[in-house]
Motif scaffolding. Structure first.
Motif, short mmCIF file in Angstrom:
data_model
loop_
_atom_site.label_atom_id
_atom_site.label_comp_id
_atom_site.label_asym_id
_atom_site.label_seq_id
_atom_site.Cartn_x
_atom_site.Cartn_y
_atom_site.Cartn_z
N ALA A 179 -12.11 -38.48 11.63
CA ALA A 179 -13.16 -39.42 11.23
C ALA A 179 -12.69 -40.87 11.36
CB ALA A 179 -13.60 -39.13 9.80
N LEU A 180 -11.44 -41.14 11.01
CA LEU A 180 -10.90 -42.50 11.15
C LEU A 180 -10.86 -42.92 12.62
CD1 LEU A 180 -7.92 -42.46 8.62
CD2 LEU A 180 -9.98 -43.88 8.46
N LEU A 181 -10.45 -42.01 13.48
CA LEU A 181 -10.44 -42.32 14.91
C LEU A 181 -11.84 -42.61 15.42
CD1 LEU A 181 -7.91 -39.62 16.20
CD2 LEU A 181 -7.54 -42.09 16.14
N THR A 182 -12.80 -41.77 15.02
CA THR A 182 -14.18 -41.96 15.45
C THR A 182 -14.72 -43.31 14.97
OG1 THR A 182 -14.57 -39.57 15.38
CG2 THR A 182 -16.50 -41.00 15.36
N ARG A 183 -14.49 -43.63 13.72
CA ARG A 183 -14.94 -44.91 13.18
C ARG A 183 -14.31 -46.08 13.94
NH1 ARG A 183 -19.37 -44.64 9.80
NH2 ARG A 183 -19.06 -43.26 8.03
N THR A 184 -13.04 -45.95 14.26
CA THR A 184 -12.33 -47.04 14.96
C THR A 184 -12.89 -47.23 16.36
OG1 THR A 184 -10.33 -46.57 13.69
CG2 THR A 184 -10.08 -47.89 15.69
N PHE A 185 -13.08 -46.15 17.11
CA PHE A 185 -13.65 -46.28 18.46
C PHE A 185 -15.06 -46.83 18.40
CE2 PHE A 185 -10.56 -42.74 19.58
CZ PHE A 185 -9.72 -43.57 20.31
N ASN A 186 -15.84 -46.40 17.44
CA ASN A 186 -17.20 -46.93 17.30
C ASN A 186 -17.19 -48.42 17.04
OD1 ASN A 186 -18.60 -44.52 17.67
ND2 ASN A 186 -18.55 -43.98 15.51
N HIS A 187 -16.21 -48.89 16.28
CA HIS A 187 -16.13 -50.31 15.93
C HIS A 187 -15.76 -51.16 17.14
CE1 HIS A 187 -15.34 -53.91 13.55
NE2 HIS A 187 -14.16 -54.01 14.16
N TYR A 188 -14.83 -50.69 17.94
CA TYR A 188 -14.29 -51.53 19.01
C TYR A 188 -15.00 -51.36 20.35
CZ TYR A 188 -10.35 -53.14 16.19
OH TYR A 188 -9.57 -53.75 15.23
N ARG A 189 -15.60 -50.20 20.59
CA ARG A 189 -16.18 -49.96 21.90
C ARG A 189 -17.70 -50.16 21.88
NH1 ARG A 189 -12.59 -48.08 25.40
NH2 ARG A 189 -14.28 -47.68 26.89
N HIS A 190 -18.23 -50.50 23.06
CA HIS A 190 -19.67 -50.72 23.18
C HIS A 190 -20.34 -49.60 23.97
CE1 HIS A 190 -19.11 -54.66 21.44
NE2 HIS A 190 -18.22 -54.96 22.37
N ASP A 191 -19.56 -48.63 24.45
CA ASP A 191 -20.14 -47.49 25.14
C ASP A 191 -20.17 -46.29 24.18
OD1 ASP A 191 -17.38 -47.28 25.09
OD2 ASP A 191 -17.13 -47.35 27.26
N PRO A 192 -20.88 -45.22 24.53
CA PRO A 192 -21.09 -44.11 23.59
C PRO A 192 -19.79 -43.38 23.22
CG PRO A 192 -22.69 -44.03 25.39
CD PRO A 192 -21.65 -45.03 25.78
N VAL A 193 -19.68 -43.06 21.94
CA VAL A 193 -18.53 -42.31 21.40
C VAL A 193 -19.09 -41.08 20.68
CG1 VAL A 193 -16.64 -42.35 19.72
CG2 VAL A 193 -17.11 -44.37 21.15
N LEU A 194 -18.40 -39.94 20.87
CA LEU A 194 -18.85 -38.68 20.27
C LEU A 194 -17.75 -38.10 19.39
CD1 LEU A 194 -20.87 -36.24 20.11
CD2 LEU A 194 -19.62 -35.28 22.07
N ALA A 195 -18.12 -37.63 18.21
CA ALA A 195 -17.24 -36.83 17.36
C ALA A 195 -17.70 -35.39 17.48
CB ALA A 195 -17.31 -37.29 15.91
N LEU A 196 -16.80 -34.51 17.94
CA LEU A 196 -17.13 -33.11 18.16
C LEU A 196 -16.37 -32.25 17.16
CD1 LEU A 196 -18.45 -30.86 19.85
CD2 LEU A 196 -16.52 -31.02 21.43
N ASP A 197 -17.10 -31.56 16.31
CA ASP A 197 -16.49 -30.69 15.30
C ASP A 197 -16.43 -29.27 15.84
OD1 ASP A 197 -15.56 -29.53 13.00
OD2 ASP A 197 -17.39 -29.83 11.84
N THR A 198 -15.24 -28.69 15.92
CA THR A 198 -15.12 -27.32 16.43
C THR A 198 -14.64 -26.36 15.34
OG1 THR A 198 -12.82 -27.52 17.19
CG2 THR A 198 -14.56 -28.22 18.71
N ASP A 199 -14.55 -26.84 14.11
CA ASP A 199 -14.10 -25.99 13.00
C ASP A 199 -15.32 -25.50 12.24
OD1 ASP A 199 -12.85 -24.72 10.93
OD2 ASP A 199 -11.53 -26.38 10.39
N ALA A 200 -15.77 -24.28 12.55
CA ALA A 200 -17.01 -23.76 11.95
C ALA A 200 -16.84 -23.26 10.53
CB ALA A 200 -17.56 -22.63 12.82
N ALA A 201 -15.61 -23.23 10.03
CA ALA A 201 -15.35 -22.70 8.69
C ALA A 201 -15.62 -23.78 7.64
CB ALA A 201 -13.92 -22.20 8.58
#
Length: 307
Positions: A82-104
């Motif tokens: 989540a921290l990485l996603t927030r950081t990329f969203n803050h600095y970049r102007h192109d689309p960023v995706l967080a993909l959750d693969t932990d279904a538990a």
């Protein structure tokens, strides 16, 4: 395929009971930091942050995938994602995706502030086609409050583990829409986690600041060194303190992991992160925010270098 029901990420009865989140830094620490801004060291901090910003804003020719995993649960893997996603969203102007693969019952949607989830990885794997535009795809994703998008692993219930074929289908299809994809993997040695670590452009291994955690992470790094495409060269370790008083010397822990040749970025204990719930960047401690920025920059630099 029928449209799934929207499911709250947190039971409304619990959501109302959540207290106001703490700031990562105590008031005396914030006051002391304000005084330090008047000194010459502040100029160096600005220069360092400018360099990290350049790394984070560098252009990418194709979508880059950064996989995040750990040797066990509860050590801060999802928080780091989540921290990485927030950081990329803050600095970049192109689309960023967080993909959750932990279904538990993964908590990435909660950490990113999603109030509800509807479509899952498995759903999208059955629906996505090459003719879709970004606007078509985002109709199946959850918007993140400060920018970017989220694709959950499940519908907020205990679900079957994500299978390797679904993971490959989704990541290959979505890469062309998003400049950076942060994958919150299941813990090693899960099949999808091993596949993600093997195929990602860069890897972040989350190591808890404990003797057994560092020892287990060293084993993972030794495994990465055996992969045929120099995976260790594109790996960064996030050394996470989940207690204000770690029992292991951080310098010794970092040194032990650096012996493999990887870069180690310490993530300090933070009161805001320790409280759980949505991560609010303004509430993070300054040291935590700076560490998260450096971790994201280190990961992206390695991801861009990968062909």
């Amino acid at each position: 395929m029928p449209t799934p029901e929207s499911v709250p990420t947190v039971d409304p009865r619990l959501a109302h009971a959540m207290s106001r989140p703490l700031h990562g830094d105590s008031l005396p620490r914030r006051t002391a930091r304000s005084l330090r801004k008047l000194t010459a060291s502040a100029a160096q901090e600005v220069a360092d942050e400018s360099g990290l910003a350049r790394d984070l804003q560098q252009p990418v020719t194709t979508g880059r995938v950064i996989a995040v995993t750990s040797i066990r649960g509860g050590v801060g893997k999802t928080t780091t994602s989540a921290l990485l996603t927030r950081t990329f969203n803050h600095y970049r102007h192109d689309p960023v995706l967080a993909l959750d693969t932990d279904a538990a019952l993964g908590t990435l949607p909660v950490r990113l502030g999603a109030e509800s989830v509807r479509w899952s990885c498995s759903d999208l794997a059955q629906l996505i086609t090459p003719s879709m535009q970004l606007t078509d795809v985002t109709g199946y994703l959850v918007p993140v409050a400060d920018g970017g998008w989220l694709l959950p692993a499940g519908h907020g219930r205990l679900s079957a583990p994500l299978d390797m074929q679904t993971y490959r289908t989704v990541t290959l299809a979505l890469r062309r829409y998003f400049a950076v994809t942060v994958v919150d993997c299941e813990c090693l040695p899960g099949e999808v986690a091993r596949t993600a670590m093997d195929t990602a452009h860069a890897r972040v291994v989350v190591a808890p600041m404990t003797a057994e955690g560092v020892n287990g992470t060293r084993t993972v790094l030794d495994w990465l060194a055996q992969l045929p495409h120099a995976a260790l060269a594109t790996t960064v370790v996030a050394l996470v303190s989940n207690s204000p008083d770690p029992v292991l010397d951080p310098r010794v822990a970092a040194s032990h992991l650096r012996e493999t040749g990887v870069t180690v970025v310490p993530l300090p204990y933070d009161r805001h992160l320790a409280g759980g719930g949505p991560i609010r960047p303004a509430q993070l401690g300054q040291t935590t925010r700076r560490a998260a920025t450096r971790l994201a920059a280190e990961a992206l630099v390695r991801a861009v270098r990968t062909r």
